[in-house]
Design an enzyme around this catalytic site. Structure first.
Site, PDB file in Angstrom:
ATOM      1  N   SER A  82       0.859  -1.189   0.000  1.00  0.00           N
ATOM      2  CA  SER A  82       0.000   0.000   0.000  1.00  0.00           C
ATOM      3  C   SER A  82       0.889   1.229   0.000  1.00  0.00           C
ATOM      4  O   SER A  82       2.000   1.208   0.555  1.00  0.00           O
ATOM      5  CB  SER A  82      -0.880   0.020   1.250  1.00  0.00           C
ATOM      6  OG  SER A  82      -1.536   1.261   1.360  1.00  0.00           O
TER       7      SER A  82
ATOM      8  N   TYR B 137      -1.823  -0.761  10.249  1.00  0.00           N
ATOM      9  CA  TYR B 137      -1.970  -1.309   8.887  1.00  0.00           C
ATOM     10  C   TYR B 137      -0.771  -0.882   8.038  1.00  0.00           C
ATOM     11  O   TYR B 137      -0.171  -1.713   7.321  1.00  0.00           O
ATOM     12  CB  TYR B 137      -3.279  -0.794   8.300  1.00  0.00           C
ATOM     13  CG  TYR B 137      -3.477  -0.996   6.822  1.00  0.00           C
ATOM     14  CD1 TYR B 137      -4.025  -2.171   6.319  1.00  0.00           C
ATOM     15  CD2 TYR B 137      -3.149   0.014   5.912  1.00  0.00           C
ATOM     16  CE1 TYR B 137      -4.240  -2.344   4.949  1.00  0.00           C
ATOM     17  CE2 TYR B 137      -3.359  -0.144   4.545  1.00  0.00           C
ATOM     18  CZ  TYR B 137      -3.899  -1.324   4.079  1.00  0.00           C
ATOM     19  OH  TYR B 137      -4.108  -1.489   2.727  1.00  0.00           O
TER      20      TYR B 137
HETATM   21  P1  NAP Z   1     -11.728  -5.563   0.026  1.00  0.00           P
HETATM   22  O1  NAP Z   1     -12.550  -5.006  -1.088  1.00  0.00           O
HETATM   23  O2  NAP Z   1     -12.087  -5.227   1.443  1.00  0.00           O
HETATM   24  O3  NAP Z   1     -11.688  -7.152  -0.146  1.00  0.00           O
HETATM   25  C1  NAP Z   1     -10.945  -7.907   0.779  1.00  0.00           C
HETATM   26  C2  NAP Z   1     -10.784  -9.310   0.247  1.00  0.00           C
HETATM   27  O4  NAP Z   1      -9.939 -10.030   1.141  1.00  0.00           O
HETATM   28  C3  NAP Z   1     -12.100 -10.058   0.159  1.00  0.00           C
HETATM   29  O5  NAP Z   1     -12.027 -10.914  -0.961  1.00  0.00           O
HETATM   30  C4  NAP Z   1     -12.105 -10.860   1.467  1.00  0.00           C
HETATM   31  O6  NAP Z   1     -12.873 -12.064   1.382  1.00  0.00           O
HETATM   32  C5  NAP Z   1     -10.628 -11.182   1.603  1.00  0.00           C
HETATM   33  N1  NAP Z   1     -10.183 -11.460   2.976  1.00  0.00           N
HETATM   34  C6  NAP Z   1     -10.232 -10.649   4.062  1.00  0.00           C
HETATM   35  N2  NAP Z   1      -9.695 -11.276   5.131  1.00  0.00           N
HETATM   36  C7  NAP Z   1      -9.314 -12.506   4.721  1.00  0.00           C
HETATM   37  C8  NAP Z   1      -8.711 -13.617   5.355  1.00  0.00           C
HETATM   38  N3  NAP Z   1      -8.383 -13.596   6.674  1.00  0.00           N
HETATM   39  N4  NAP Z   1      -8.454 -14.722   4.619  1.00  0.00           N
HETATM   40  C9  NAP Z   1      -8.763 -14.771   3.306  1.00  0.00           C
HETATM   41  N5  NAP Z   1      -9.347 -13.759   2.638  1.00  0.00           N
HETATM   42  C10 NAP Z   1      -9.619 -12.638   3.348  1.00  0.00           C
HETATM   43  O7  NAP Z   1     -10.183  -5.171  -0.127  1.00  0.00           O
HETATM   44  P2  NAP Z   1      -9.415  -4.429  -1.330  1.00  0.00           P
HETATM   45  O8  NAP Z   1      -9.618  -2.971  -1.176  1.00  0.00           O
HETATM   46  O9  NAP Z   1      -9.684  -5.104  -2.614  1.00  0.00           O
HETATM   47  O10 NAP Z   1      -7.888  -4.697  -0.882  1.00  0.00           O
HETATM   48  C11 NAP Z   1      -7.133  -5.783  -1.391  1.00  0.00           C
HETATM   49  C12 NAP Z   1      -5.674  -5.597  -0.988  1.00  0.00           C
HETATM   50  O11 NAP Z   1      -5.195  -4.340  -1.477  1.00  0.00           O
HETATM   51  C13 NAP Z   1      -5.445  -5.584   0.528  1.00  0.00           C
HETATM   52  O12 NAP Z   1      -4.246  -6.246   0.831  1.00  0.00           O
HETATM   53  C14 NAP Z   1      -5.342  -4.109   0.842  1.00  0.00           C
HETATM   54  O13 NAP Z   1      -4.590  -3.878   2.001  1.00  0.00           O
HETATM   55  C15 NAP Z   1      -4.653  -3.589  -0.406  1.00  0.00           C
HETATM   56  N6  NAP Z   1      -4.885  -2.160  -0.627  1.00  0.00           N
HETATM   57  C16 NAP Z   1      -6.143  -1.664  -0.821  1.00  0.00           C
HETATM   58  C17 NAP Z   1      -6.301  -0.294  -1.004  1.00  0.00           C
HETATM   59  C18 NAP Z   1      -7.647   0.338  -1.229  1.00  0.00           C
HETATM   60  O14 NAP Z   1      -7.745   1.589  -1.193  1.00  0.00           O
HETATM   61  N7  NAP Z   1      -8.699  -0.401  -1.453  1.00  0.00           N
HETATM   62  C19 NAP Z   1      -5.188   0.557  -0.992  1.00  0.00           C
HETATM   63  C20 NAP Z   1      -3.936   0.005  -0.801  1.00  0.00           C
HETATM   64  C21 NAP Z   1      -3.789  -1.355  -0.617  1.00  0.00           C
HETATM   65  P3  NAP Z   1     -14.498 -12.073   1.613  1.00  0.00           P
HETATM   66  O15 NAP Z   1     -15.105 -11.489   0.344  1.00  0.00           O
HETATM   67  O16 NAP Z   1     -14.803 -13.512   1.777  1.00  0.00           O
HETATM   68  O17 NAP Z   1     -14.759 -11.228   2.811  1.00  0.00           O
END
Ligand code: NAP
Length: 254
Positions: A149, A163
């Site tokens: 991130s 985080y």
């Molecule tokens: P999201 O929309 O909240 O989706 C999270 C995903 O992770 C879902 O598929 C969820 O499964 C799964 N998950 C959560 N906890 C888990 C666990 N313990 N074991 C297995 N699966 C798990 O998240 P996102 O925004 O796409 O983020 C994805 C990645 O990008 C993360 O690592 C996040 O830190 C990083 N990131 C995101 C952003 C942002 O602004 N969105 C920015 C920087 C980095 P379920 O559907 O079953 O709940």
């Protein structure tokens, strides 16, 4: 880049493939010629919706409910991938959580523990198993992409420094593991998104956060999951054959 048709299809494990960046990545990789093991932890409906889109793009897809912070679940995830799809050639370490927004002084211990267990221990368990599989006898390498991130370098004060700390650890893991695994032909890279429009912001208590953040982003808007998926797909592709140990920032200039 599409995978060359005269070679076996890559088999890629995507954790957190049900929603957000992981779901967009699954669909993009399917179009690029990968077969997919889609991991999720709770939202089976979302996992099946994404799997249907992956299959519609011509790829094989198996969904597995597995909590990446639990060793036995991670082992089952990779065992299922190998049994159903063949030897695993790629890992997208994407499943992540933040806990509620707020200052560290106000954070609950259980939220801190969960973020460290999913974002750091989970990444380590998945990387360890991928390293064992990809570097095993008769194997010819592979590629790992860890979701970091922009918070790793910004620190995210007032929002979630815990985080941010796990994401800085992801960067260190990426650099160290790329050096360990380079001789085995395994590339390890990270993608560091800025603010991307996914469910994650609602989960941390502020669904409007991407729109509110737009003014502070040089490109003037939050990112789309597909824009992060494109970077992940490139790092997994033969076009990135000489790229390892890098953290690719996809943050609109933030
Ligand atoms: P999201 O929309 O909240 O989706 C999270 C995903 O992770 C879902 O598929 C969820 O499964 C799964 N998950 C959560 N906890 C888990 C666990 N313990 N074991 C297995 N699966 C798990 O998240 P996102 O925004 O796409 O983020 C994805 C990645 O990008 C993360 O690592 C996040 O830190 C990083 N990131 C995101 C952003 C942002 O602004 N969105 C920015 C920087 C980095 P379920 O559907 O079953 O709940």
């Amino acid at each position: 880049m599409e995978h060359p048709t005269n070679q076996p299809r890559p088999v890629t494990v995507v954790t957190g493939g049900s929603r957000g960046i992981g779901a967009a990545t699954c669909v993009r990789l399917a179009r690029d010629g990968h077969d997919l093991l889609l991991g999720y932890v709770a939202d089976a409906d979302a996992a099946e919706r994404t799997a249907a889109a992956v299959r519609a793009a011509g790829a094989r897809c198996v969904t597995v409910r597995a909590d990446t912070s639990v060793e036995a679940d991670v082992e089952r995830l990779f065992d299922t991938a190998a049994a159903a799809l063949g030897p695993v050639t790629g890992l997208v370490n994407n499943a992540g959580v933040t806990g509620p927004l707020g200052k560290l002084a106000d954070a609950r211990t259980e939220d801190l523990r969960r973020v460290v267990e999913v974002n750091l221990l989970g990444y380590l368990l998945c990387c360890r198993r991928a390293a064992r599989d990809m570097a095993g006898p008769g194997r010819s390498g592979g590629a790992i992409v860890n979701l970091s991130s922009a918070a790793a370098t910004l620190g995210a004060p007032g929002d979630y420094v815990h985080y941010a700390a796990t994401k800085a650890a992801t960067d260190a893991l990426t650099i160290g593991l790329s050096k360990e695994l380079g001789p085995a032909g395994i590339r390890v890279n990270a993608v560091a998104p800025g603010i991307i429009d996914t469910d994650m912001h609602a989960a941390m208590g502020d669904p409007d956060r991407p729109a509110k953040a737009a003014a502070a982003i040089p490109l003037g808007r939050p990112g789309e999951p597909s824009e992060v998926a494109a970077a992940i797909a490139w790092l997994l592709s033969p076009d990135a054959s000489y790229t390892t140990g890098t953290v690719l920032r996809v943050s609109g200039g933030r």
